[in-house]
Motif scaffolding. Structure first.
Motif, PDB file in Angstrom:
ATOM      1  N   THR A  24     -45.855 -45.339  61.572  1.00 16.63           N
ATOM      2  CA  THR A  24     -44.410 -45.483  61.582  1.00 16.63           C
ATOM      3  C   THR A  24     -43.825 -45.155  62.943  1.00 16.63           C
ATOM      4  N   ASP A  25     -44.419 -44.177  63.616  1.00 19.13           N
ATOM      5  CA  ASP A  25     -43.909 -43.740  64.915  1.00 19.13           C
ATOM      6  C   ASP A  25     -44.706 -44.337  66.071  1.00 19.13           C
ATOM      7  N   SER A  26     -45.261 -45.544  65.898  1.00 18.72           N
ATOM      8  CA  SER A  26     -46.053 -46.177  66.950  1.00 18.72           C
ATOM      9  C   SER A  26     -45.184 -46.489  68.157  1.00 18.72           C
ATOM     10  N   GLU A  27     -45.839 -46.698  69.301  1.00 18.86           N
ATOM     11  CA  GLU A  27     -45.127 -46.940  70.548  1.00 18.86           C
ATOM     12  C   GLU A  27     -44.405 -48.290  70.516  1.00 18.86           C
ATOM     13  N   PRO A  28     -43.226 -48.379  71.147  1.00 17.73           N
ATOM     14  CA  PRO A  28     -42.516 -49.667  71.199  1.00 17.73           C
ATOM     15  C   PRO A  28     -43.344 -50.709  71.959  1.00 17.73           C
ATOM     16  N   PRO A  29     -43.308 -51.965  71.539  1.00 18.71           N
ATOM     17  CA  PRO A  29     -44.104 -53.010  72.216  1.00 18.71           C
ATOM     18  C   PRO A  29     -43.539 -53.320  73.601  1.00 18.71           C
ATOM     19  N   LYS A  30     -44.410 -53.603  74.525  1.00 22.44           N
ATOM     20  CA  LYS A  30     -44.017 -53.964  75.884  1.00 22.44           C
ATOM     21  C   LYS A  30     -44.236 -55.455  76.101  1.00 22.44           C
ATOM     22  N   ALA A  31     -43.276 -56.117  76.730  1.00 19.73           N
ATOM     23  CA  ALA A  31     -43.414 -57.551  77.029  1.00 19.73           C
ATOM     24  C   ALA A  31     -44.569 -57.765  78.008  1.00 19.73           C
ATOM     25  N   GLU A  32     -45.434 -58.702  77.675  1.00 18.42           N
ATOM     26  CA  GLU A  32     -46.587 -59.021  78.521  1.00 18.42           C
ATOM     27  C   GLU A  32     -46.516 -60.479  78.964  1.00 18.42           C
ATOM     28  N   ASN A  33     -47.255 -60.782  80.028  1.00 20.70           N
ATOM     29  CA  ASN A  33     -47.357 -62.173  80.521  1.00 20.70           C
ATOM     30  C   ASN A  33     -45.966 -62.780  80.766  1.00 20.70           C
ATOM     31  N   VAL A  34     -45.077 -62.042  81.403  1.00 16.64           N
ATOM     32  CA  VAL A  34     -43.740 -62.555  81.719  1.00 16.64           C
ATOM     33  C   VAL A  34     -43.860 -63.605  82.824  1.00 16.64           C
ATOM     34  N   HIS A  35     -43.369 -64.807  82.572  1.00  9.18           N
ATOM     35  CA  HIS A  35     -43.509 -65.888  83.558  1.00  9.18           C
ATOM     36  C   HIS A  35     -42.356 -66.882  83.430  1.00  9.18           C
ATOM     37  N   THR A  43     -34.657 -73.958  83.574  1.00  9.90           N
ATOM     38  CA  THR A  43     -35.491 -72.794  83.850  1.00  9.90           C
ATOM     39  C   THR A  43     -35.462 -71.818  82.679  1.00  9.90           C
ATOM     40  N   ILE A  44     -36.648 -71.493  82.150  1.00  7.82           N
ATOM     41  CA  ILE A  44     -36.791 -70.604  81.002  1.00  7.82           C
ATOM     42  C   ILE A  44     -37.755 -69.477  81.357  1.00  7.82           C
ATOM     43  N   LEU A  45     -37.378 -68.244  80.987  1.00  4.13           N
ATOM     44  CA  LEU A  45     -38.262 -67.087  81.138  1.00  4.13           C
ATOM     45  C   LEU A  45     -38.977 -66.855  79.805  1.00  4.13           C
ATOM     46  N   ARG A  46     -40.315 -66.731  79.834  1.00  2.00           N
ATOM     47  CA  ARG A  46     -41.103 -66.537  78.623  1.00  2.00           C
ATOM     48  C   ARG A  46     -42.006 -65.317  78.767  1.00  2.00           C
ATOM     49  N   TRP A  47     -42.367 -64.726  77.625  1.00  2.53           N
ATOM     50  CA  TRP A  47     -43.274 -63.591  77.609  1.00  2.53           C
ATOM     51  C   TRP A  47     -43.956 -63.535  76.246  1.00  2.53           C
ATOM     52  N   SER A  48     -44.891 -62.619  76.088  1.00  2.00           N
ATOM     53  CA  SER A  48     -45.582 -62.422  74.806  1.00  2.00           C
ATOM     54  C   SER A  48     -45.463 -60.963  74.404  1.00  2.00           C
ATOM     55  N   ALA A  49     -45.495 -60.719  73.087  1.00  2.00           N
ATOM     56  CA  ALA A  49     -45.398 -59.358  72.540  1.00  2.00           C
ATOM     57  C   ALA A  49     -45.840 -59.387  71.091  1.00  2.00           C
ATOM     58  N   ARG A  92     -31.739 -69.655  96.048  1.00  2.00           N
ATOM     59  CA  ARG A  92     -31.766 -68.199  95.973  1.00  2.00           C
ATOM     60  C   ARG A  92     -32.991 -67.768  95.160  1.00  2.00           C
ATOM     61  N   THR A  93     -33.430 -66.533  95.406  1.00  2.00           N
ATOM     62  CA  THR A  93     -34.580 -65.991  94.686  1.00  2.00           C
ATOM     63  C   THR A  93     -34.102 -65.002  93.626  1.00  2.00           C
ATOM     64  N   PHE A  94     -34.647 -65.130  92.404  1.00  2.00           N
ATOM     65  CA  PHE A  94     -34.232 -64.313  91.276  1.00  2.00           C
ATOM     66  C   PHE A  94     -35.420 -63.516  90.729  1.00  2.00           C
ATOM     67  N   THR A  95     -35.109 -62.349  90.165  1.00  2.00           N
ATOM     68  CA  THR A  95     -36.100 -61.525  89.468  1.00  2.00           C
ATOM     69  C   THR A  95     -35.541 -61.168  88.101  1.00  2.00           C
ATOM     70  N   ALA A  96     -36.405 -61.150  87.078  1.00  2.00           N
ATOM     71  CA  ALA A  96     -35.975 -60.814  85.720  1.00  2.00           C
ATOM     72  C   ALA A  96     -36.678 -59.543  85.245  1.00  2.00           C
ATOM     73  N   ASP A  97     -36.026 -58.849  84.316  1.00  2.00           N
ATOM     74  CA  ASP A  97     -36.572 -57.634  83.706  1.00  2.00           C
ATOM     75  C   ASP A  97     -36.434 -57.779  82.193  1.00  2.00           C
ATOM     76  N   VAL A  98     -37.557 -57.749  81.488  1.00  2.00           N
ATOM     77  CA  VAL A  98     -37.549 -57.845  80.023  1.00  2.00           C
ATOM     78  C   VAL A  98     -37.638 -56.425  79.453  1.00  2.00           C
ATOM     79  N   GLN A  99     -36.543 -55.980  78.843  1.00  2.00           N
ATOM     80  CA  GLN A  99     -36.416 -54.604  78.340  1.00  2.00           C
ATOM     81  C   GLN A  99     -36.582 -54.584  76.819  1.00  2.00           C
ATOM     82  N   THR A 100     -37.458 -53.722  76.316  1.00  2.00           N
ATOM     83  CA  THR A 100     -37.597 -53.540  74.877  1.00  2.00           C
ATOM     84  C   THR A 100     -36.417 -52.731  74.344  1.00  2.00           C
TER      85      THR A 100
END
Length: 293
Positions: A24-35, A43-49, A92-100
């Motif tokens: 029940t108290d497992s760690e929150p999932p982290k976004a992986e393979n963000v591309h 333009t679409i940002l995708r990830w796996s979790a 322009r150059t962009f950076t994204a941050d996927v927050q749980t």
């Protein structure tokens, strides 16, 4: 004895209940393979979790400026976010941050929740370009003219959907690859406009053409778009090698003159025969006849 049995039962229950509490108290999932996935500036940002009750929020930053969000990508359960109209088509150059994001039942500090940064991405320089469409506009004796259509992008302006030329402007070129039927040697030609004239062709021969968008200022891996389907000229008819004015002068004018001449001769001969058979006309004798000089 009863006390010992009670303690033993409690220990068994504790050993069974503890793993369930850990799940029940497992760690929150982290976004992986963000591309990034971008085609014709859509333009679409995708990830796996892994599947969970957690959601994700996407933040993006332009040139290391402040972080921004959009309503469509705040606390979403999907693993992709469409950023087409946020990144626009600027160079322009962009950076994204996927927050749980934690659910209402989870008491987590926002700063403790995992997040994953994307690689920097510039749609103007990195968006892939799809295959173009073109048609053979004109076939002359030693040249062929192609009419190339600009692919549409994923960007909608105030009055229309933008094409790749609306975005890239003078940076957009087209590469034409062509070869003579039966030959293995291909030649390439870079053109600036949508009307591409291919010169110095052999008369009466069939040629095959392919076209691709080309941006010389980009890195080599994304410099050229996908190739169009191949289109060929037949090269089997002389009429296909000539323009309409030449065909008219060489064929139709002499044909019209011949028809007029034959019509005049037929009318003249009929007139002569009728005149010979008229009773009031002077006798011409049995040898009388019409002579056409």
């Amino acid at each position: 004895m009863e006390l010992l049995l009670l303690l033993w039962s409690f220990s068994l229950w504790s050993s069974w209940a503890w793993p369930a509490s850990s799940l029940t108290d497992s760690e929150p999932p982290k976004a992986e393979n963000v591309h990034w996935v971008s085609l014709d500036f859509k333009t679409i940002l995708r990830w796996s979790a892994p599947a969970s009750n957690y959601t994700f929020t996407v933040l993006f930053s332009e040139e290391d400026d402040d972080w921004n969000t959009i309503d469509e990508c705040i606390q979403i359960s999907d693993t992709e976010c469409d950023l087409t109209h946020e990144l626009l088509h600027k160079d322009r150059t962009f950076t994204a941050d996927v927050q749980t994001e934690g659910s209402m039942n989870n008491d987590y500090d926002l700063e403790e929740l995992p997040h994953t940064y994307s690689d920097p991405f510039n749609p103007y320089k990195h968006s892939e370009l799809s295959a173009v469409a073109f048609s053979i506009q004109k076939v002359a004796e030693r040249s062929v003219t192609l009419n190339i259509s600009d692919p549409l992008t994923g960007i909608h302006g105030p009055t229309k959907q933008l094409s790749i030329r609306d975005v890239l402007k003078k940076d957009l070129k087209y590469k034409v690859s062509y070869y003579k039927a039966g030959s293995t040697g291909k030649r390439d030609l870079i053109v600036d406009s949508n009307m591409a004239q291919i010169p110095n062709l052999d008369p009466g021969q069939s040629y095959c053409f392919m076209v691709a968008a080309f941006v010389p200022g980009r890195s080599k891996s994304v410099q050229q778009g996908a190739w169009s389907p191949q289109t060929c000229t037949s090269g089997s008819s002389i009429l296909e090698e000539l323009d309409m004015r030449t065909v008219f002068q060489a064929v139709f004018i002499p044909l019209v003159l011949l028809i007029v001449l034959v019509t005049v001769l037929v009318i003249y001969c009929r007139f002569c025969r009728r005149k010979h058979k008229t009773p009031d006309s002077p006798s011409q004798g049995p040898a009388a006849h019409c002579t056409v000089v």
